[in-house]
Scaffold this active site. Structure first.
Site, PDB file in Angstrom:
ATOM      1  N   ASN A 185      10.175   4.726   2.525  1.00 24.22           N
ATOM      2  CA  ASN A 185      10.054   3.702   3.567  1.00 24.22           C
ATOM      3  C   ASN A 185      11.363   2.968   3.850  1.00 24.22           C
ATOM      4  OD1 ASN A 185       7.107   3.506   4.253  1.00 24.22           O
ATOM      5  ND2 ASN A 185       6.955   3.228   2.054  1.00 24.22           N
TER       6      ASN A 185
ATOM      7  N   ARG B 128       0.841  -1.207   0.000  1.00 20.22           N
ATOM      8  CA  ARG B 128       0.000   0.000   0.000  1.00 20.22           C
ATOM      9  C   ARG B 128       0.875   1.256   0.000  1.00 20.22           C
ATOM     10  NH1 ARG B 128      -0.912   4.847   1.809  1.00 20.22           N
ATOM     11  NH2 ARG B 128      -0.159   4.105   3.828  1.00 20.22           N
ATOM     12  N   ASP B 129       1.514   1.555   1.113  1.00 22.32           N
ATOM     13  CA  ASP B 129       2.347   2.757   1.219  1.00 22.32           C
ATOM     14  C   ASP B 129       3.483   2.711   0.197  1.00 22.32           C
ATOM     15  OD1 ASP B 129       4.072   4.353   4.078  1.00 22.32           O
ATOM     16  OD2 ASP B 129       3.529   5.084   2.096  1.00 22.32           O
TER      17      ASP B 129
ATOM     18  N   HIS C 160      10.701   6.637   7.851  1.00 25.15           N
ATOM     19  CA  HIS C 160      11.184   6.749   6.479  1.00 25.15           C
ATOM     20  C   HIS C 160      12.691   6.936   6.492  1.00 25.15           C
ATOM     21  CE1 HIS C 160       7.315   7.604   4.000  1.00 25.15           C
ATOM     22  NE2 HIS C 160       7.189   6.583   4.803  1.00 25.15           N
TER      23      HIS C 160
ATOM     24  N   CYS D  75       9.949   9.236  -1.801  1.00 19.10           N
ATOM     25  CA  CYS D  75       9.415  10.324  -0.981  1.00 19.10           C
ATOM     26  C   CYS D  75       8.795  11.357  -1.908  1.00 19.10           C
ATOM     27  CB  CYS D  75      10.535  10.951  -0.160  1.00 19.10           C
ATOM     28  SG  CYS D  75       9.960  12.302   0.884  1.00 19.10           S
TER      29      CYS D  75
END
Lengths: 308, 298
Positions: free
Chosen positions: B248, B14-15, B208, B239
């Protein structure tokens, strides 16, 4: 003071190894004038120590073949140390003749690594270094000792902390003022760093210890943090994270000075080093090497044009 | 002393994917999640029930949710920004959802076009519906160590928003260093403030690696008793605020560190690396995981 409240050191000495350890592990041979320019730029950042070159046979390390020219060509800023590697007495004399005022010797905590790297046993290498240390003492030249494979060896695998302590003690006893403990292949984690330092700290005063972490497995900053939490106050690093890993092709090597500085700044620890100037020096050498920086701080900063 | 066990929450699908430029075909997403399900990970954030107009990468949320193998003992939370998304998620088979708050007013305005207070009111509707359906809700707080617009964020603000979301019924609060600018110092300060309001057992960190600080920050969080850590396989997800920079932290690098510390995660590092290799090939990009780079001689 923020750092004192957290039990961390107030000041950390950064030893910049980019021009030697970094460039030695870069594929592209760098012209002498570029090396000199890099070192001169680093001299203006506030770094207290910059490892300049290596007086080793150019047959073994072609990148360092211009050691004399580099040593003679660089600006020498007051308050900045410019150590050079000297594997033996011959290298030592050559270094002194070229103007060196501090030298380093490289031991290892692994017999196999010692054999493969410098073709002799740990004991034999210590004997050679003792010759260097003796001459250095007579001339009032400080000697820094390195111990490679402190957290693991590419040939032997696991290295026991007691062995690291033993080799460190030998180097310290012969007169090395500082012992830099190197995680040569970057396999260490905060757990193994702690165990190794606990063993070494039984033999060597904390103030004489440094850590030299490789970021091959992304563990360097976590390992450095662990070391400084235990009171270590000297950290080696390489501008732009120069220097790949000769044991894992394509993998990274040295931790980037910029990333270390970012962490130390955030912790309120004084280093005397200007992060932005280091990034500029990093940008210079990466452009010259035609490669991307290995520093995440530099990657993040140059893309947005801002720094934190 | 470190926790004996750490729960790793995998946010790659997802992220991670949400912040990758290339849109990934549905079968690839499904295969990624299925491969992750075989690694020992207990929580895999599968997708986001947000309007495809805003997040095209997550447009196939229903197909993904319905297409994946849901292994017993593994949770597959999905993002639900509002009641409508929640209802769509439940209809598609979701058994756990996540809501995203922020510790910065400006970030909230720019991101979802309302104030922090208004966003929490929207979440209240989701919480009510979730409670009625016995669906657990995880709360995220963004910008906990800094904001791309506001800069410095006070630890007290992070504690305030975390407390509100925890009181609303979120079982866990994931504290996100959204732009990766935090360092062990600011992490410690922030956690000290939050831990006064939320029990440490309900806290997670979502770091992150944009400035290379993630593992050092995670280490400090672990030293303070946090035992839930978010990460993304292969360090997927750049980012959006620093072009070309990483996002991440890589799950492989995290697991490597936890293994070295003797902390149990239940995750098979080799299978995880294989999964990372798969998705990087599919995305035609290099892995951001250093462990992966070191092990897979290029």
């Amino acid at each position: 003071q923020e750092s004192q409240a957290s039990g961390l050191p107030e000041y950390i000495k950064i030893v910049e190894v980019g021009p030697r350890d970094g460039l030695q592990n870069e594929k592209v041979i760098v012209p002498t004038d570029i090396k000199i320019e890099l070192i001169n730029r680093l001299s203006r950042t506030g770094l207290p120590a910059i490892e300049v070159t290596s007086f080793v046979s150019s047959k073994w390390v072609p990148q360092m073949a211009d050691h004399k020219e580099v040593m003679r060509g660089i600006e020498r800023h007051p308050g900045v140390q410019y150590p050079v590697l000297t594997p033996n007495l011959q290298g030592f004399h050559s270094a002194i003749a070229a103007g060196a005022t501090e030298v380093s010797v490289f031991g290892a905590a692994s017999e196999s690594f010692s054999k493969m790297n410098i073709n002799c046993s740990i004991e034999e290498s210590i004997e050679k270094f003792e010759e260097v240390a003796k001459s250095a003492r007579n001339m009032n030249i400080p000697v820094r000792g390195y111990v490679s494979c402190a957290l693991g060896c590419p040939y032997e695998g696991n290295i026991i902390p007691a062995k690291v302590a033993e080799v460190s003690k030998r180097l310290y006893s012969m007169g090395c003022y500082e012992i830099s403990l190197g995680d040569t292949i970057g396999v260490g984690t905060p757990g193994s760093m702690k165990r190794m330092l606990e063993a070494v700290m039984k033999e060597i005063p904390l103030s004489a210890l440094a850590v030299h972490c490789h970021d091959t497995y992304g563990q360097a900053l976590a390992n450095i943090l662990t070391a400084i939490q235990m009171g270590v106050t000297v950290v080696d690093s390489s501008v732009a994270g120069l220097g790949g890993c000769p044991y894992a092709k394509g993998a990274t090597g040295n931790v980037a000075t910029e990333d270390v500085l970012y962490m130390l700044n955030g912790l309120g620890i004084n280093t005397g080093v200007n992060l932005y100037r280091v990034m500029e020096a990093g940008n210079f050498i990466c452009t010259a090497l035609n490669k991307k920086t290995n520093s995440k701080v530099a990657q993040a900063s140059f893309s947005t044009g801002t720094t934190n | 002393a470190f926790p004996k066990r750490v729960k790793v929450v995998e946010v790659g699908p997802r992220d991670g994917l949400q912040n990758e430029k290339n849109v990934v075909p549905t079968p690839v997403k499904i295969n990624l999640i299925n491969m992750l399900s075989e690694t020992g990970l207990q929580v895999i954030e599968a997708t986001s029930f947000v309007s495809p107009k805003w997040v095209p990468q997550m447009a196939d949320h229903t197909e993904v949710m319905q297409g994946i193998n849901k292994l017993p003992g593994i949770s597959y939370p999905v993002l639900t920004p509002n009641l409508r998304g929640f209802q769509a998620a439940v209809a598609a088979g979701a058994k756990e959802v996540s809501i995203f708050g922020a510790a910065s007013e400006l970030f909230t305005k720019k991101n979802i076009n309302c104030s922090i207070e208004e966003s929490l009111e929207r979440f209240d509707e989701v919480m009510t519906a979730a409670r009625a359906a016995s669906i657990p809700v995880r709360g995220y707080v963004s910008c906990v160590l800094g904001c791309p617009y506001e800069g410095k964020i006070s630890a007290a603000k992070v504690a305030e928003v975390s407390k509100k979301m925890y009181s609303m019924g979120c079982y866990e609060i994931s504290l996100g260093d959204t732009i990766g600018i935090g360092t062990p110092g600011s992490m410690k300060e922030m956690l000290t403030a939050v831990m006064k309001e939320v029990p440490v057992g309900a806290l997670a960190v979502h770091c992150h690696d944009t400035y290379g600080q993630a593992l050092a920050n995670i280490l400090v969080a672990l030293q303070m008793g946090v035992s839930v850590v978010d990460a993304s396989v292969a360090g997927l997800g750049g980012c959006p605020y620093a072009r070309g920079a990483s996002g991440n932290v890589a799950t492989e690098d995290l697991v490597y560190m936890l293994n070295g510390l003797g902390i149990h995660t239940g995750v098979d590092l080799q299978k995880l690396m294989d999964t990372g290799t798969f998705i990087c090939n599919a995305l035609n990009r290099r892995s951001n995981s250093k462990v992966s780079q070191a092990c897979c001689r290029l």
